[in-house]
Design an enzyme around this catalytic site. Structure first.
Site, PDB file in Angstrom:
ATOM      1  N   GLU A 177      -6.279 -11.361  -0.230  1.00  0.00           N
ATOM      2  CA  GLU A 177      -6.950 -10.571   0.512  1.00  0.00           C
ATOM      3  C   GLU A 177      -8.665 -10.396   0.098  1.00  0.00           C
ATOM      4  OE1 GLU A 177      -5.586  -6.778   2.305  1.00  0.00           O
ATOM      5  OE2 GLU A 177      -3.534  -7.555   1.952  1.00  0.00           O
ATOM      6  N   GLU A 200       0.753  -0.992  -0.074  1.00  0.00           N
ATOM      7  CA  GLU A 200       0.209   0.011   0.012  1.00  0.00           C
ATOM      8  C   GLU A 200       0.947   1.239  -0.092  1.00  0.00           C
ATOM      9  OE1 GLU A 200      -3.014  -0.583   3.223  1.00  0.00           O
ATOM     10  OE2 GLU A 200      -3.490  -2.526   2.498  1.00  0.00           O
TER      11      GLU A 200
HETATM   12  O1  9MR Z   1      -7.386  -8.133   8.342  1.00  0.00           O
HETATM   13  C1  9MR Z   1      -6.372  -7.263   9.170  1.00  0.00           C
HETATM   14  C2  9MR Z   1      -6.751  -6.937  10.727  1.00  0.00           C
HETATM   15  O2  9MR Z   1      -7.104  -8.100  11.301  1.00  0.00           O
HETATM   16  C3  9MR Z   1      -5.896  -6.088  11.405  1.00  0.00           C
HETATM   17  O3  9MR Z   1      -6.208  -5.571  12.411  1.00  0.00           O
HETATM   18  C4  9MR Z   1      -5.525  -4.887  10.117  1.00  0.00           C
HETATM   19  C5  9MR Z   1      -4.379  -3.825  10.876  1.00  0.00           C
HETATM   20  O4  9MR Z   1      -3.174  -4.571  10.563  1.00  0.00           O
HETATM   21  O5  9MR Z   1      -5.020  -5.327   8.880  1.00  0.00           O
HETATM   22  C6  9MR Z   1      -5.921  -6.207   8.496  1.00  0.00           C
HETATM   23  O6  9MR Z   1      -5.617  -6.593   7.025  1.00  0.00           O
HETATM   24  C7  9MR Z   1      -5.212  -5.650   6.377  1.00  0.00           C
HETATM   25  C8  9MR Z   1      -3.812  -6.230   5.388  1.00  0.00           C
HETATM   26  O7  9MR Z   1      -3.073  -6.531   6.201  1.00  0.00           O
HETATM   27  C9  9MR Z   1      -3.628  -5.198   4.298  1.00  0.00           C
HETATM   28  N1  9MR Z   1      -4.467  -4.662   3.396  1.00  0.00           N
HETATM   29  C10 9MR Z   1      -5.844  -4.305   4.248  1.00  0.00           C
HETATM   30  C11 9MR Z   1      -6.126  -5.288   5.102  1.00  0.00           C
HETATM   31  C12 9MR Z   1      -7.394  -4.818   5.876  1.00  0.00           C
HETATM   32  O8  9MR Z   1      -7.376  -3.720   6.594  1.00  0.00           O
END
Ligand code: 9MR
Length: 279
Positions: free
Chosen positions: A202, A95
């Site tokens: 994802e 990102e």
């Molecule tokens: O699903 C993830 C959630 O449990 C966490 O709290 C969050 C922060 O670390 O990240 C979420 O996953 C993210 C991913 O790592 C990167 N792309 C966006 C996802 C959703 O926010």
């Protein structure tokens, strides 16, 4: 294939400069090996959930670009070396492209300190630590034309400069109201000009109108899914996989972001996954 949702993020795996915690990451990798899975590490460098110590010196000031690059090197080298030959692919940078605005890059602390060199360095260090691992740039809303073109331009520039990027991860945080198949198709075609491997990462499909990877979204505890929306979701998932199968030469992997609605970061009432809260 398998990917861990959180345990390899810097704040969890590297909570202090001289402290690493590999407890969960080790278990994750062992599980993948035991079950003969393609193991994906997520993610080496991300502005969000960055370990709090990472950009600061002991006085609480931001570190210099040189110090930041050294920290990025230590962080990536330590983790990738530990799992060398075991983790098959890494989301190296996550990102780094902005959602909008004149600057294509996200104005994160990493970017403010190092410009886009932090991206190049991250890939270089990961490649040096495990030359055989596949290295990905991973981002959400990667099908939206403006952002897609900025991702494309960044990866193109990097590859032309010899930065070892093997693939692009297109995060699939979609929703049922968004008729996006044409955009998915166009984005894959475009990225395939640059890379041989695309991962749909994802993947989930919300039953409301939010989208993307931002952590600020509606949990809609009161929302009940209607039969009409269920039907729509089914059609969208089928349609999406039809497009992905047309590109099977380059789309090598599709990963759902969790198994059931019960585990999803979006909460049960967004109904994002194929299995509901009762699995
Ligand atoms: O699903 C993830 C959630 O449990 C966490 O709290 C969050 C922060 O670390 O990240 C979420 O996953 C993210 C991913 O790592 C990167 N792309 C966006 C996802 C959703 O926010």
């Amino acid at each position: 294939s398998i990917v861990a949702e959180n345990c390899m993020k810097s704040e969890e795996i590297h909570p202090q400069e001289d402290v690493y915690d590999f407890t969960l990451a080790d278990r994750f990798v062992e599980f993948g090996e035991k079950n003969d899975m393609f193991i994906i590490g997520h993610c080496l460098l991300w502005h969000s959930q960055l370990a709090p110590w990472f950009p600061y010196d002991e006085k609480g000031n931001y570190v210099t670009p040189e110090v930041l690059k050294q920290r990025i090197k230590d962080h990536i080298t330590t983790i990738v070396t530990r799992y060398k030959g075991r983790v098959n692919g890494w989301d190296v940078v996550n990102e780094a492209i902005a959602d909008g605005g004149p600057n294509p890059y996200r104005n994160s602390r990493l970017y403010k300190l190092c410009g886009d060199e932090f991206i190049a360095k991250a890939f270089q260090f990961a490649h040096e630590a495990d030359p055989k691992a596949l290295l990905f740039y991973n981002d959400y809303n990667a099908i939206i034309p403006h952002k897609r073109d900025n991702i494309y331009n960044m990866v193109k520039k990097m590859k032309e400069a010899g930065v070892p990027i093997d693939g692009i991860g297109m995060q699939g945080h979609y929703n049922v109201h968004w008729d996006n198949l044409k955009e998915v198709d166009e984005a894959i075609r475009k990225y395939a000009e640059l890379v041989d491997v695309i991962h749909v990462t994802e993947l989930d499909m919300r039953a409301n109108t939010d989208m993307g990877g931002n952590l600020d979204f509606k949990k809609k505890a009161e929302m009940q899914i209607t039969d009409e929306i269920k039907q729509k979701q089914e059609e969208r998932y089928v349609g999406l996989f039809r497009v992905l199968r047309e590109h099977k030469k380059v789309v090598k992997s599709v990963t759902f972001w969790n198994l059931s609605d019960k585990d999803s970061w979006l909460g049960t009432h967004n109904y994002p996954l194929l299995f509901d809260k009762e699995y």
